[in-house]
Motif scaffolding. Structure first.
Motif, PDB file in Angstrom:
ATOM      1  N   UNK A 116     -22.026 -62.044 -42.425  1.00 60.61           N
ATOM      2  CA  UNK A 116     -21.436 -62.348 -43.737  1.00 60.61           C
ATOM      3  C   UNK A 116     -22.467 -62.934 -44.692  1.00 60.61           C
ATOM      4  N   UNK A 117     -23.550 -62.199 -44.854  1.00 60.04           N
ATOM      5  CA  UNK A 117     -24.617 -62.627 -45.748  1.00 60.04           C
ATOM      6  C   UNK A 117     -24.163 -62.593 -47.215  1.00 60.04           C
ATOM      7  N   UNK A 118     -24.769 -63.427 -48.059  1.00 58.60           N
ATOM      8  CA  UNK A 118     -24.473 -63.388 -49.499  1.00 58.60           C
ATOM      9  C   UNK A 118     -25.131 -62.163 -50.133  1.00 58.60           C
ATOM     10  N   UNK A 167     -33.724 -67.512 -37.762  1.00 59.84           N
ATOM     11  CA  UNK A 167     -32.816 -67.279 -38.872  1.00 59.84           C
ATOM     12  C   UNK A 167     -33.139 -65.957 -39.527  1.00 59.84           C
ATOM     13  N   UNK A 168     -32.285 -65.544 -40.454  1.00 58.36           N
ATOM     14  CA  UNK A 168     -32.517 -64.296 -41.167  1.00 58.36           C
ATOM     15  C   UNK A 168     -33.548 -64.503 -42.262  1.00 58.36           C
ATOM     16  N   UNK A 169     -34.497 -63.590 -42.339  1.00 57.42           N
ATOM     17  CA  UNK A 169     -35.463 -63.527 -43.430  1.00 57.42           C
ATOM     18  C   UNK A 169     -35.112 -62.307 -44.266  1.00 57.42           C
ATOM     19  N   UNK A 170     -34.834 -62.498 -45.534  1.00 59.94           N
ATOM     20  CA  UNK A 170     -34.491 -61.380 -46.418  1.00 59.94           C
ATOM     21  C   UNK A 170     -35.659 -60.411 -46.536  1.00 59.94           C
ATOM     22  N   UNK A 171     -36.864 -60.952 -46.658  1.00 58.94           N
ATOM     23  CA  UNK A 171     -38.062 -60.131 -46.648  1.00 58.94           C
ATOM     24  C   UNK A 171     -38.573 -59.712 -48.010  1.00 58.94           C
ATOM     25  N   UNK A 172     -37.744 -59.836 -49.044  1.00 59.68           N
ATOM     26  CA  UNK A 172     -38.189 -59.509 -50.408  1.00 59.68           C
ATOM     27  C   UNK A 172     -37.448 -60.411 -51.386  1.00 59.68           C
ATOM     28  N   UNK A 173     -37.487 -61.715 -51.085  1.00 65.04           N
ATOM     29  CA  UNK A 173     -36.715 -62.698 -51.831  1.00 65.04           C
ATOM     30  C   UNK A 173     -37.485 -63.086 -53.094  1.00 65.04           C
ATOM     31  N   UNK A 206     -31.188 -69.468 -50.147  1.00 59.92           N
ATOM     32  CA  UNK A 206     -32.017 -69.355 -48.947  1.00 59.92           C
ATOM     33  C   UNK A 206     -31.401 -70.177 -47.821  1.00 59.92           C
ATOM     34  N   UNK A 207     -30.958 -71.383 -48.146  1.00 57.92           N
ATOM     35  CA  UNK A 207     -30.345 -72.240 -47.121  1.00 57.92           C
ATOM     36  C   UNK A 207     -29.085 -71.600 -46.551  1.00 57.92           C
ATOM     37  N   UNK A 208     -28.300 -70.949 -47.404  1.00 61.64           N
ATOM     38  CA  UNK A 208     -27.085 -70.278 -46.923  1.00 61.64           C
ATOM     39  C   UNK A 208     -27.454 -69.139 -45.974  1.00 61.64           C
ATOM     40  N   UNK A 209     -28.466 -68.365 -46.334  1.00 66.24           N
ATOM     41  CA  UNK A 209     -28.914 -67.256 -45.482  1.00 66.24           C
ATOM     42  C   UNK A 209     -29.437 -67.795 -44.152  1.00 66.24           C
ATOM     43  N   UNK A 210     -30.256 -68.833 -44.219  1.00 72.16           N
ATOM     44  CA  UNK A 210     -30.844 -69.402 -42.999  1.00 72.16           C
ATOM     45  C   UNK A 210     -29.814 -70.106 -42.133  1.00 72.16           C
ATOM     46  N   UNK A 211     -28.694 -70.490 -42.715  1.00 71.00           N
ATOM     47  CA  UNK A 211     -27.692 -71.231 -41.969  1.00 71.00           C
ATOM     48  C   UNK A 211     -26.820 -70.375 -41.070  1.00 71.00           C
ATOM     49  N   UNK A 228     -37.951 -76.952 -53.389  1.00 74.93           N
ATOM     50  CA  UNK A 228     -38.026 -77.269 -51.965  1.00 74.93           C
ATOM     51  C   UNK A 228     -37.023 -78.368 -51.619  1.00 74.93           C
ATOM     52  N   UNK A 229     -36.889 -79.358 -52.496  1.00 67.29           N
ATOM     53  CA  UNK A 229     -35.939 -80.444 -52.239  1.00 67.29           C
ATOM     54  C   UNK A 229     -34.510 -79.925 -52.163  1.00 67.29           C
ATOM     55  N   UNK A 230     -34.185 -78.957 -53.008  1.00 72.40           N
ATOM     56  CA  UNK A 230     -32.825 -78.395 -52.970  1.00 72.40           C
ATOM     57  C   UNK A 230     -32.585 -77.657 -51.660  1.00 72.40           C
ATOM     58  N   UNK A 231     -33.594 -76.932 -51.181  1.00 72.55           N
ATOM     59  CA  UNK A 231     -33.447 -76.260 -49.892  1.00 72.55           C
ATOM     60  C   UNK A 231     -33.237 -77.287 -48.780  1.00 72.55           C
ATOM     61  N   UNK A 232     -34.069 -78.318 -48.749  1.00 74.04           N
ATOM     62  CA  UNK A 232     -33.981 -79.339 -47.703  1.00 74.04           C
ATOM     63  C   UNK A 232     -32.595 -79.972 -47.705  1.00 74.04           C
ATOM     64  N   UNK A 233     -32.090 -80.276 -48.912  1.00 78.01           N
ATOM     65  CA  UNK A 233     -30.766 -80.887 -49.032  1.00 78.01           C
ATOM     66  C   UNK A 233     -29.677 -79.930 -48.558  1.00 78.01           C
ATOM     67  N   UNK A 234     -29.725 -78.688 -49.041  1.00 76.17           N
ATOM     68  CA  UNK A 234     -28.667 -77.716 -48.722  1.00 76.17           C
ATOM     69  C   UNK A 234     -28.673 -77.334 -47.245  1.00 76.17           C
ATOM     70  N   UNK A 235     -29.869 -77.278 -46.653  1.00 76.28           N
ATOM     71  CA  UNK A 235     -29.987 -76.876 -45.248  1.00 76.28           C
ATOM     72  C   UNK A 235     -29.856 -78.053 -44.295  1.00 76.28           C
ATOM     73  N   UNK A 236     -29.950 -79.274 -44.812  1.00 72.87           N
ATOM     74  CA  UNK A 236     -29.970 -80.441 -43.939  1.00 72.87           C
ATOM     75  C   UNK A 236     -31.174 -80.414 -43.029  1.00 72.87           C
ATOM     76  N   UNK A 237     -32.316 -79.996 -43.573  1.00 68.14           N
ATOM     77  CA  UNK A 237     -33.515 -79.726 -42.770  1.00 68.14           C
ATOM     78  C   UNK A 237     -34.492 -80.893 -42.792  1.00 68.14           C
ATOM     79  N   UNK A 238     -35.357 -80.922 -41.787  1.00 69.87           N
ATOM     80  CA  UNK A 238     -36.456 -81.883 -41.707  1.00 69.87           C
ATOM     81  C   UNK A 238     -37.551 -81.431 -42.679  1.00 69.87           C
ATOM     82  N   UNK A 239     -37.874 -82.227 -43.696  1.00 73.59           N
ATOM     83  CA  UNK A 239     -38.860 -81.784 -44.689  1.00 73.59           C
ATOM     84  C   UNK A 239     -40.235 -81.495 -44.105  1.00 73.59           C
TER      85      UNK A 239
END
Length: 276
Positions: free
Chosen positions: A70-72, A160-166, A110-115, A213-224
């Motif tokens: 169910x990718x975006x 995770x999924x890599x779109x490849x042409x983002x 990106x965070x949604x795709x990687x999640x 990058x900060x938005x990705x880290x926040x949205x993904x809940x990732x370790x910076x």
């Protein structure tokens, strides 16, 4: 006029037009390896694509990754014989109307795709670094630091999924939501080349790297700190794949692509030098 390679019966079904002659056509892109049209009748519109070489097989990617996870992505309405008919998700791309807010929103995408949870093996194992380098044949510096970094990343980061042409031309908005289009190059890996290319294009346009990058880290809940490593490895993997594309296909299909090679090699060398 609707191009002859587009199935007439499917056009009538999805647009609900009374006849093919009533359908409005708009050519959106025509490269050596891909052709994209918008077909519309009244308020209904769809996107139709066909591709060759690396642009072929998007229907297989939809079947393997996009639909089950169910990718975006635009909904697949029809796919056969290299022809895809897709939901029209908007008329404005980030390339057409670049904004700081747009790039930040794309980081959340990106965070949604990687999640999305991914099972199975990586499509970009460490051994692929040397395989790609051999195919490219123009790299005269040591790629062992990248091999080592990719090995560590396979231990430390989830697949995770890599779109490849983002890139901005493949990020579309309807004014409310952002969607990633053009999925034929998607694969599974632990790195963040999608975030790398997003930041790369944003910085080239004068936008700041930090908020994206900060938005990705926040949205993904990732370790910076892990994200920084994923970005560097992702950047190097992007460069390798881009170089392989140019050498093996672009030189045939895209006039002037020879001029991309030296800058990509220089970018690859710079990213590899930054690897810890």
């Amino acid at each position: 006029m609707v191009p002859g390679w587009i199935p007439r019966d499917v056009v009538l079904e999805v647009t609900q037009a009374p006849a093919v002659e009533a359908v409005h056509t708009e050519l959106l892109r025509q490269w050596g390896s891909s052709e994209v049209w918008r077909l519309s009748y009244g308020l209904r519109s769809v996107i139709v694509k066909r591709g060759t070489d690396t642009q072929a097989g998007e229907d297989a990617v939809y079947e393997r990754l996009v639909v089950p996870l169910e990718m975006p992505a635009p909904r697949l309405l029809y796919g056969a014989d290299g022809v895809l008919m897709l939901e029209d998700v908007g008329r404005v791309t980030l390339e057409q109307e670049p904004t700081a807010d747009g790039f930040v929103a794309a980081a959340a995408l990106v965070a949604e795709i990687r999640g999305k949870p991914v099972d199975g093996a990586s499509d970009f194992p460490p051994g692929q670094v040397k395989e790609l380098a051999t195919r490219i044949g123009r790299i005269d510096f040591d790629l062992e630091p990248l091999v080592d970094a990719l090995e560590r990343l396979h231990r430390d980061a989830p697949l995770g999924i890599v779109h490849g042409d983002f890139v901005p031309k493949n990020l579309v908005t309807d004014g409310t939501h952002w969607t990633a289009v053009d999925w034929p190059l998607a694969y599974v890996a632990p790195h963040l080349s999608d975030l790398y290319t997003l930041v790369r294009d944003a910085v080239a346009l004068g936008y700041e790297r930090g908020p994206i990058v900060a938005r990705y880290v926040e949205a993904a809940g990732a370790d910076p700190f892990l994200v920084d490593r994923q970005l560097l490895v992702g950047g190097a993997c992007f460069c390798l794949l881009a170089l392989a594309f140019v050498v093996e296909e672009g030189l045939r299909t895209i006039p002037g692509s020879e001029e991309w090679i030296d800058p990509l090699i220089a970018e690859l060398a710079d990213v590899v030098e930054q690897l810890p």
